[in-house]
Write a protein that holds these residues in place. Structure first.
Motif: not given
Length: 162
Positions: A56-57, A59, A92, A96
């Motif tokens: 998530s870092n 994004l 992931q 994305w």
């Protein structure tokens, strides 16, 4: 550029002919200005992530990068075993990319051999760094062709292999 001060290397690498450079997300608050500096130099932007770091870092940066390098070993030395727990990170990153209509490449680096390259291709990777497997081969040209054929046959999305 897996180092603590990549900012001192950007211009020398550019002057030496580099077109693409990758920095690590683990640089934290320094990532943003480094990406701006790299882009101002006309470089393609790569961002790498180490196994223990939360995906998530990445994004906030996905819409600005050309390449996302998912380290599939803990960086440090060649010949390490592939960390299979990185497959969900690859999936992931691919999800994305599709959801956000982005076009960054997904690169895997570490423990990449014929079997793990297939796993990564199925998960969405399209660029592969393989050292020990290929350099340990008696016929590198044949080994590269074999890996390319395997990942192309198992490409998880776009079928592009680098």
């Amino acid at each position: 550029l897996m180092c603590s001060r990549p900012e001192i290397l950007l211009e020398p690498f550019k002057q030496a002919g580099a077109n693409n450079l990758t920095i690590h997300i683990e640089l934290g608050e320094r990532v943003e200005p480094l990406l701006w500096k790299m882009r101002s130099l006309g470089l393609n932007l790569g961002l790498a992530i180490n196994p223990p770091t939360a995906i998530s870092n990445l994004l906030p940066f996905l819409d600005r990068i050309d390449l996302l390098n998912i380290m599939t070993v803990n960086p440090g030395f060649g010949g390490q075993s592939f960390i299979h727990e990185m497959i969900p990170k690859i999936q992931q990153a691919a999800a994305w990319r599709q959801e956000k209509h982005l076009d960054y490449r997904i690169e895997v680096d570490g423990g990449v051999n014929f079997d793990t390259a297939v796993e990564c291709a199925r998960a969405g990777a399209d660029t592969f760094v393989s050292g020990t497997c290929l350099f340990g081969s008696r016929q590198m040209k044949r080994a590269v062709a074999k890996m390319r054929n395997l990942v192309e046959a198992n490409a998880g999305g776009n079928g592009v292999v680098g």
